[in-house]
Scaffold this motif. Structure first.
Motif, PDB file in Angstrom:
ATOM      1  N   PHE A  35       0.795  -1.075  -0.006  1.00 46.09           N
ATOM      2  CA  PHE A  35       0.011  -0.017   0.075  1.00 46.09           C
ATOM      3  C   PHE A  35       0.964   1.216   0.180  1.00 46.09           C
ATOM      4  CE2 PHE A  35      -2.256   3.233   2.406  1.00 46.09           C
ATOM      5  CZ  PHE A  35      -3.402   3.637   1.453  1.00 46.09           C
ATOM      6  N   SER A  36       1.967   1.250   0.682  1.00 47.52           N
ATOM      7  CA  SER A  36       2.794   2.524   1.076  1.00 47.52           C
ATOM      8  C   SER A  36       3.445   2.643  -0.676  1.00 47.52           C
ATOM      9  CB  SER A  36       3.761   2.348   2.131  1.00 47.52           C
ATOM     10  OG  SER A  36       3.077   2.163   3.243  1.00 47.52           O
ATOM     11  N   TRP A  37       3.848   1.608  -1.052  1.00 49.78           N
ATOM     12  CA  TRP A  37       4.605   1.560  -2.414  1.00 49.78           C
ATOM     13  C   TRP A  37       3.598   2.436  -3.551  1.00 49.78           C
ATOM     14  CZ3 TRP A  37       2.522  -1.295  -6.615  1.00 49.78           C
ATOM     15  CH2 TRP A  37       3.028  -1.362  -7.756  1.00 49.78           C
ATOM     16  N   TRP A  38       2.169   1.780  -3.428  1.00 52.38           N
ATOM     17  CA  TRP A  38       1.226   2.252  -4.220  1.00 52.38           C
ATOM     18  C   TRP A  38       0.991   3.731  -4.116  1.00 52.38           C
ATOM     19  CZ3 TRP A  38      -3.975   4.106  -3.266  1.00 52.38           C
ATOM     20  CH2 TRP A  38      -4.791   4.145  -4.221  1.00 52.38           C
ATOM     21  N   MET A  39       0.579   3.871  -2.904  1.00 50.49           N
ATOM     22  CA  MET A  39       0.418   5.525  -2.605  1.00 50.49           C
ATOM     23  C   MET A  39       1.768   6.492  -2.955  1.00 50.49           C
ATOM     24  SD  MET A  39      -2.283   6.644  -1.078  1.00 50.49           S
ATOM     25  CE  MET A  39      -2.004   7.830   0.158  1.00 50.49           C
ATOM     26  N   THR A  40       2.954   5.963  -2.857  1.00 46.46           N
ATOM     27  CA  THR A  40       4.068   6.868  -3.138  1.00 46.46           C
ATOM     28  C   THR A  40       4.235   6.816  -4.518  1.00 46.46           C
ATOM     29  OG1 THR A  40       5.224   6.057  -1.179  1.00 46.46           O
ATOM     30  CG2 THR A  40       6.654   6.873  -2.951  1.00 46.46           C
ATOM     31  N   THR A  41       4.308   5.912  -5.475  1.00 43.13           N
ATOM     32  CA  THR A  41       4.227   5.769  -6.959  1.00 43.13           C
ATOM     33  C   THR A  41       2.975   6.704  -7.440  1.00 43.13           C
ATOM     34  OG1 THR A  41       3.234   3.650  -7.078  1.00 43.13           O
ATOM     35  CG2 THR A  41       5.680   3.859  -6.972  1.00 43.13           C
ATOM     36  N   LEU A  42       1.991   6.457  -6.900  1.00 41.97           N
ATOM     37  CA  LEU A  42       0.688   7.319  -7.405  1.00 41.97           C
ATOM     38  C   LEU A  42       0.890   8.786  -7.163  1.00 41.97           C
ATOM     39  CD1 LEU A  42      -2.366   7.152  -8.524  1.00 41.97           C
ATOM     40  CD2 LEU A  42      -2.956   7.196  -6.093  1.00 41.97           C
ATOM     41  N   MET A  43       1.285   9.125  -6.115  1.00 47.07           N
ATOM     42  CA  MET A  43       1.252  10.681  -5.802  1.00 47.07           C
ATOM     43  C   MET A  43       2.515  11.583  -6.345  1.00 47.07           C
ATOM     44  SD  MET A  43      -1.762  10.754  -4.878  1.00 47.07           S
ATOM     45  CE  MET A  43      -1.940  12.507  -4.368  1.00 47.07           C
ATOM     46  N   HIS A  44       3.753  10.718  -6.247  1.00 44.11           N
ATOM     47  CA  HIS A  44       4.920  11.660  -6.696  1.00 44.11           C
ATOM     48  C   HIS A  44       5.317  11.826  -8.026  1.00 44.11           C
ATOM     49  CE1 HIS A  44       5.241  10.475  -2.268  1.00 44.11           C
ATOM     50  NE2 HIS A  44       6.087  11.721  -2.163  1.00 44.11           N
ATOM     51  N   ARG A  45       6.304  12.600  -8.307  1.00 40.88           N
ATOM     52  CA  ARG A  45       6.789  12.860  -9.604  1.00 40.88           C
ATOM     53  C   ARG A  45       8.158  11.914  -9.558  1.00 40.88           C
ATOM     54  NH1 ARG A  45       3.429  13.752 -13.908  1.00 40.88           N
ATOM     55  NH2 ARG A  45       1.718  14.979 -13.047  1.00 40.88           N
ATOM     56  N   PHE A  46       8.425  11.177 -10.597  1.00 43.42           N
ATOM     57  CA  PHE A  46       9.865  10.640 -10.605  1.00 43.42           C
ATOM     58  C   PHE A  46      10.301  11.036 -11.913  1.00 43.42           C
ATOM     59  CE2 PHE A  46       7.115   7.711  -8.260  1.00 43.42           C
ATOM     60  CZ  PHE A  46       7.988   7.119  -7.383  1.00 43.42           C
ATOM     61  N   THR A  47      11.673  11.605 -11.889  1.00 45.11           N
ATOM     62  CA  THR A  47      12.302  12.289 -12.875  1.00 45.11           C
ATOM     63  C   THR A  47      12.562  11.165 -13.973  1.00 45.11           C
ATOM     64  OG1 THR A  47      14.423  11.865 -11.922  1.00 45.11           O
ATOM     65  CG2 THR A  47      13.389  14.136 -11.498  1.00 45.11           C
ATOM     66  N   GLU A  48      12.471   9.912 -13.608  1.00 38.11           N
ATOM     67  CA  GLU A  48      12.956   8.968 -14.979  1.00 38.11           C
ATOM     68  C   GLU A  48      11.560   8.643 -15.570  1.00 38.11           C
ATOM     69  OE1 GLU A  48      12.422   6.680 -11.045  1.00 38.11           O
ATOM     70  OE2 GLU A  48      13.190   8.565 -11.723  1.00 38.11           O
ATOM     71  N   HIS A  49      10.446   9.055 -15.227  1.00 33.98           N
ATOM     72  CA  HIS A  49       9.006   8.711 -15.752  1.00 33.98           C
ATOM     73  C   HIS A  49       9.056   9.589 -17.124  1.00 33.98           C
ATOM     74  CE1 HIS A  49       6.533   7.013 -12.159  1.00 33.98           C
ATOM     75  NE2 HIS A  49       7.746   6.314 -12.652  1.00 33.98           N
ATOM     76  N   ASN A  50       8.435   8.602 -18.109  1.00 35.01           N
ATOM     77  CA  ASN A  50       8.227   9.370 -19.526  1.00 35.01           C
ATOM     78  C   ASN A  50       6.764  10.127 -19.431  1.00 35.01           C
ATOM     79  OD1 ASN A  50       6.559   7.151 -20.060  1.00 35.01           O
ATOM     80  ND2 ASN A  50       8.260   6.063 -21.139  1.00 35.01           N
ATOM     81  N   ALA A  51       6.548  10.622 -20.408  1.00 30.19           N
ATOM     82  CA  ALA A  51       5.127  11.032 -20.731  1.00 30.19           C
ATOM     83  C   ALA A  51       3.983   9.826 -20.491  1.00 30.19           C
ATOM     84  CB  ALA A  51       4.742  11.809 -21.968  1.00 30.19           C
TER      85      ALA A  51
END
Length: 389
Positions: free
Chosen positions: A341-357
């Motif tokens: 759950f913590s991983w899901w919330m974190t990946t859902l709400m934060h911006r990751f510089t390595e993420h593409n469009a």
């Protein structure tokens, strides 16, 4: 000295375990390497799962929490400049309680003092011995003098950097870790909260969280790079950036003021298995760390304490050691669900510089789905308010 349970670590996990055990006649000694003032100065979590609330009541330390704590029936999520609410009551029939970890620790100290429990502060050079034998003991020094405590079992509640986990041989331990490429810059201020419940905000500039400790004390966070330092952020710069990341409808009513505490916390997920070796049992941050997004750190420590206290009560009342043997597996089952759950919330709400469009669009789509799906909100509410013990 001799006791039944030696508890290493005098934070909320160690104190709560001591409280629960002493109430049923099981003797403990708590060893804490810092002073009481230092322990009470630490600023930590403030959202309690409902299972944590009920266990504190069972432990006899819920009176002030029930009087001063703030029950929350839901929380807000913001994205694309708008905000929606997840109603925990409607979704799963439960609440959470906003009550600071410092206040919980203060209540536990008062209860321990009232019953005459033994808490030793400023214990230096703590070492654990004969954990895989029949006669474990703990040694430490205080003011340069050596001390020894013999015991039946050792509870390691001394956090990530404590001595307990490294006392398990490396060849026995299996560790899992994920380090996130950002941290949370947090500010505590004597200002009224922005809203009646927490606001989690996803923004192209990064994550933000508006929370509180009481009606006149607010806690705010923004996502920052790990290269940032507290000195890089003036109060004015923090407030301006927080407002940018919140929906305009709430940002314009934000009350700002001087910070009374400011810090940057890196985010990581960490689990060490097993949580029991010989006579040693790990609880809380000694065994696992979660990112704070899902408000699980303190609550996981409390569930560990619950499982261990129940197992010890069974052992001392009947000689049945089956629950002690199953402690690690039982605790880890709940730990890994909270990790998810913590991983899901974190990946859902934060911006990751390595993420593409594409990946960023998927975050937005997940939030949009959560906004309109009662089933998705029920899953979130069930996990946020706390899975059953």
């Amino acid at each position: 000295m001799r006791t039944q349970i030696a508890i290493v670590g005098g934070g909320p996990a160690g104190l709560l375990l001591s409280q629960l055990l002493n109430r049923v006649g099981i003797s403990t000694v708590v060893l804490e390497r810092k002073s009481r003032d230092y322990v009470l100065s630490r600023i930590r979590a403030g959202v309690l799962e409902w299972g944590t609330v009920e266990l504190l009541r069972t432990a006899g330390v819920g009176e002030r929490m029930d009087h001063e704590g703030m029950p929350h029936d839901g929380c807000y999520l913001a994205h694309d400049g708008r905000m929606f609410r997840v109603d925990f009551r409607d979704a799963c029939g439960r609440q959470v309680m906003v009550y600071g970890q410092t206040e919980m620790t203060r209540d536990l100290y008062a209860a321990q003092d009232a019953m005459g429990a033994t808490i030793i502060h400023d214990a230096e050079e703590v070492a654990l011995h004969e954990l895989d034998g029949e006669a474990p003991f703990v040694t430490w020094t205080h003011d340069g003098k050596p001390f020894r405590l013999d015991c039946d079992f050792v509870a390691g509640c001394d956090g990530f950097h404590g001595v307990s986990r490294p006392s398990i041989p490396k060849e026995v331990r299996r560790e899992f870790e994920k380090v996130y490429p950002f941290g949370w810059l947090g500010v505590l201020s004597h200002t009224p909260p922005l809203a009646d419940e927490l606001i989690y905000a996803s923004h192209e500039r990064g994550f933000a969280l508006a929370s509180m400790r009481n009606p006149n004390l607010s806690r705010y966070y923004i996502q920052v790079p790990l290269t940032d330092h507290v000195e890089d952020w003036s109060d004015d710069a923090f407030w301006q950036e927080l407002k940018r990341r919140l929906p305009e409808e709430v940002a314009e009513r934000l009350v700002t003021g001087p910070s009374i505490e400011k810090s940057i916390a890196p985010l990581r997920s960490f689990v060490s298995e097993p949580m029991r070796w010989g006579k040693l049992f790990l609880c809380g941050d000694a065994a696992h760390i979660v990112p704070p997004t899902g408000a699980k750190g303190l609550n996981l420590a409390v569930s560990d304490v619950h499982y261990l206290a129940e197992a010890l009560k069974l052992f001392y009342s009947s000689g049945d050691g089956s629950a002690l043997d199953g402690y690690s597996e039982q605790a880890l089952s709940r730990v890994w669900k909270a990790m998810r759950f913590s991983w899901w919330m974190t990946t859902l709400m934060h911006r990751f510089t390595e993420h593409n469009a594409y990946e960023r669009r998927m975050q937005d789509t997940e939030l949009a789905f959560l906004e309109c799906s009662a089933a998705a909100q029920a899953v979130m509410a069930e996990n946020y308010t706390g899975l059953p013990y």
